[in-house]
Design an enzyme around this catalytic site. Structure first.
Site, PDB file in Angstrom:
ATOM      1  NE  ARG A 125      -6.937   0.355   2.367  1.00 29.39           N
ATOM      2  CZ  ARG A 125      -7.974  -0.239   1.798  1.00 29.39           C
ATOM      3  NH1 ARG A 125      -9.174   0.093   2.132  1.00 29.39           N
ATOM      4  NH2 ARG A 125      -7.808  -1.178   0.887  1.00 29.39           N
ATOM      5  CB  THR A 126      -1.372   3.813  -0.398  1.00 27.61           C
ATOM      6  OG1 THR A 126      -1.399   2.769   0.565  1.00 27.61           O
ATOM      7  CG2 THR A 126      -0.084   4.584  -0.264  1.00 27.61           C
ATOM      8  CG  HIS A 154       3.252   0.540   2.710  1.00 31.70           C
ATOM      9  ND1 HIS A 154       3.133   1.905   2.521  1.00 31.70           N
ATOM     10  CD2 HIS A 154       2.053   0.015   2.341  1.00 31.70           C
ATOM     11  CE1 HIS A 154       1.923   2.172   2.059  1.00 31.70           C
ATOM     12  NE2 HIS A 154       1.251   1.051   1.942  1.00 31.70           N
ATOM     13  NE  ARG A 201       1.258   0.798  -3.088  1.00 35.20           N
ATOM     14  CZ  ARG A 201       0.265   0.399  -2.296  1.00 35.20           C
ATOM     15  NH1 ARG A 201      -0.740  -0.292  -2.791  1.00 35.20           N
ATOM     16  NH2 ARG A 201       0.271   0.690  -1.023  1.00 35.20           N
ATOM     17  CE  LYS A 244       3.488   5.506 -25.301  1.00 40.13           C
ATOM     18  NZ  LYS A 244       3.563   6.960 -25.534  1.00 40.13           N
TER      19      LYS A 244
HETATM   20  C1  NCD Z   1      -0.995  -2.675   2.180  1.00 38.32           C
HETATM   21  C2  NCD Z   1       0.072  -2.718   1.084  1.00 38.32           C
HETATM   22  O1  NCD Z   1      -0.152  -2.208  -0.016  1.00 38.32           O
HETATM   23  O2  NCD Z   1       1.137  -3.247   1.386  1.00 38.32           O
HETATM   24  N1  NCD Z   1      -2.107  -1.909   1.820  1.00 38.32           N
HETATM   25  C3  NCD Z   1      -2.098  -0.571   2.083  1.00 38.32           C
HETATM   26  O3  NCD Z   1      -1.320   0.165   1.537  1.00 38.32           O
HETATM   27  N2  NCD Z   1      -2.948  -0.102   3.009  1.00 38.32           N
HETATM   28  C4  NCD Z   1      -1.372  -4.026   2.682  1.00 38.32           C
HETATM   29  C5  NCD Z   1      -1.863  -5.035   1.683  1.00 38.32           C
HETATM   30  O4  NCD Z   1      -1.974  -4.757   0.492  1.00 38.32           O
HETATM   31  O5  NCD Z   1      -2.145  -6.135   2.135  1.00 38.32           O
END
Ligand code: NCD
Length: 306
Positions: free
Chosen positions: A51-52, A129, A101, A80
């Site tokens: 999703r993100t 997040h 991320r 690397k």
């Molecule tokens: C969440 C995350 O990555 O922290 N997912 C997301 O970005 N929608 C929640 C999860 O991974 O449980």
């Protein structure tokens, strides 16, 4: 130039404006279709994501911009031995804005210090997040019509669940918000949030283990998955993973207007039979994530649409 590391990087007023912009984008998408023409978003994902990453990319494409990036550390020069700081220095030459991320807490902050483009934390380890929080706030405001006067149940892995940490920090800024923290003893909220945020600001909350005990009181239930990747051993994960399963029978205890949110991915903590309940809002939440990321990109790139 601004970076977004935590939801607190936006004031309450800025947040309101951002959510208003997201609502306008939802209503008038064509108005924004070329707003970022010629601009590029880099997505640097050192950890799995559906999703993100995809919602960031969809957001930039919806704005008429382009996207580039990588979706795992293995396919980048991290494999690397390149540092995050060097990677972002180079990315700054290719893109106008970046979402990152990383499994290590603080890595996006390190990146932001070496960057000459806006950096957005798209999740750092078990820490924060912020863009999931923006998604959650837009969902809550759109469904309930307000961000204050709410009793919110947070259920599951409150220790490692970064979405919960960011959401609490953001929600305590609104009046009359109460929390019921529902988790097994071993997965309770870390003290930097419990003491550093809730106790420090005298926010009412209680900690319970049984979901059934909390359900009747809640205006919102925020379910989370047990964060398998942050456990030190498989045995503990296996013991915890099905601690909570929300099903139709349990939902009978809840108010008729208690919405269920979940950042997703869902594993077993919400039975599929719940999806057809009108209170199940987690897939709508994923859609809101695109509008709010569009609003964030416009804001950080200082693009005005009349
Ligand atoms: C969440 C995350 O990555 O922290 N997912 C997301 O970005 N929608 C929640 C999860 O991974 O449980």
């Amino acid at each position: 130039m601004r970076h977004i590391m935590s939801p607190l990087d936006l004031s309450v007023e800025e947040l309101d404006q951002l959510l208003d912009l997201a609502n306008d984008i939802e209503k008038n998408p064509e108005k924004y279709a070329h707003a970022c023409a010629g601009k590029k978003l880099a997505t640097l994902f050192y950890e799995p994501s559906t999703r993100t990453r995809l919602s960031f990319e969809a957001a930039m494409l919806n704005l008429g911009g382009s996207v580039l990036g990588f979706s795992s550390a293995d396919s980048s020069s991290a494999a690397k031995g390149e540092s995050v700081a060097d990677t972002i220095r180079v990315t700054s030459c290719y893109a106008d804005i970046c979402a990152i991320r990383h499994p290590k807490e603080g890595a996006p902050l390190v990146a932001s210090m070496a960057s000459s483009i806006p950096v957005i934390n798209a999740g750092d380890g078990g820490h924060q997040h912020p863009t999931q929080t923006l998604t959650d706030l837009l969902t809550i405001r759109s469904l309930k019509g307000r961000l204050g006067d709410l009793t919110i149940g947070l259920c599951g892995d409150l220790k490692f669940g970064r979405t919960v940490h960011s959401l609490i920090q953001a929600l305590v800024r609104y009046p009359n918000v109460k929390f019921i923290l529902i988790s097994p003893e071993e997965l309770r909220l870390p003290s930097y949030i419990r003491d550093g945020v809730l106790n420090k600001q005298q926010i009412p909350y209680k900690e319970v283990e049984r979901l059934e005990d909390a359900l009747p009181e809640l205006d919102l239930l925020y379910m989370t998955r047990v964060q398998k990747e942050r456990f030190f051993n498989e045995e503990d994960y296996v013991r915890m993973k099905d601690f909570y399963i929300l099903d139709k029978a349990k939902l009978e205890l809840a108010k008729p207007d208690m919405y269920i949110l979940h950042p997703l991915p869902r594993v077993n903590e919400i039975a599929v039979e719940v999806d057809s309940d009108p209170r199940a809002a987690y897939f709508r939440q994923a859609q809101y994530g695109v509008y709010v990321r569009m609003a964030l990109i416009l804001t950080l790139l200082e693009v005005k649409v009349c």
